[in-house]
Motif scaffolding. Structure first.
Motif: not given
Length: 176
Positions: A6-7, A10-21, A134-141
């Protein structure tokens, strides 16, 4: 794996997208805010897709190729818009229904049941699991991670291959 992000996250936590990639996973578009696109105007749907593309491309430095519509909601104009933006829509045929964090065993059973059905139909399985909410970052998965580990071990023991969505796509010289 293929991660549809979700874009706005990505704007809030770009480091997560970079780490996945950086880990070799495929990153795709899951819209900017995760709306049900069926109820949005064509202009708003375009904004959602283009905004997420921009967020991902700014962070990753490369074009986004895939799009998963939130809730699976799509209609012809949304698919056309995605195509105009260089995106291939991706759906699933096996789901863990894990967004409400059911026990890991239930997620595992749901996915395995659908994989067996797909195998009977001589189909591969494109599995949908969630790495966040979808509501926010940090859900327990934790239940999803536990089920995923068990699925990967089972498939490895049985010689099943896991591939990203790119491997499903026909190339210019051959098809899968």
């Amino acid at each position: 794996a293929t991660f549809f992000l979700i874009g706005r996250f990505v704007r809030q936590r770009p480091e997560i997208a970079r780490a996945i990639h950086a880990a070799g996973h495929v990153v795709g578009n899951h819209t900017m805010t995760h709306p049900v696109l069926l109820w949005k105007s064509p202009a708003r749907a375009r904004e959602e897709l283009a905004g997420c593309n921009a967020a991902l491309e700014d962070v990753l430095g490369e074009q986004v190729r895939f799009f998963r519509p939130p809730h699976g909601a799509r209609r012809p104009d949304i698919l056309r818009t995605a195509q105009e933006l260089g995106l291939t829509a991706v759906m699933w045929n096996a789901m863990g229904y894990d967004w409400t964090a059911p026990p890991a065993e239930r997620i595992f059973d749901r996915v395995q049941s659908r994989i067996r059905l797909n195998q009977l139909r001589r189909r591969g399985s494109n599995i949908l699991l969630h790495d966040g909410g979808q509501a926010g970052i940090g859900a327990d998965r934790t239940p999803t991670l536990t089920a995923t580990g068990k699925l990967l071990r089972l498939w490895s023991e049985n010689g099943l291959r896991t591939v990203t969505i790119e491997r499903w796509m026909p190339s210019k010289t051959s098809s899968l």
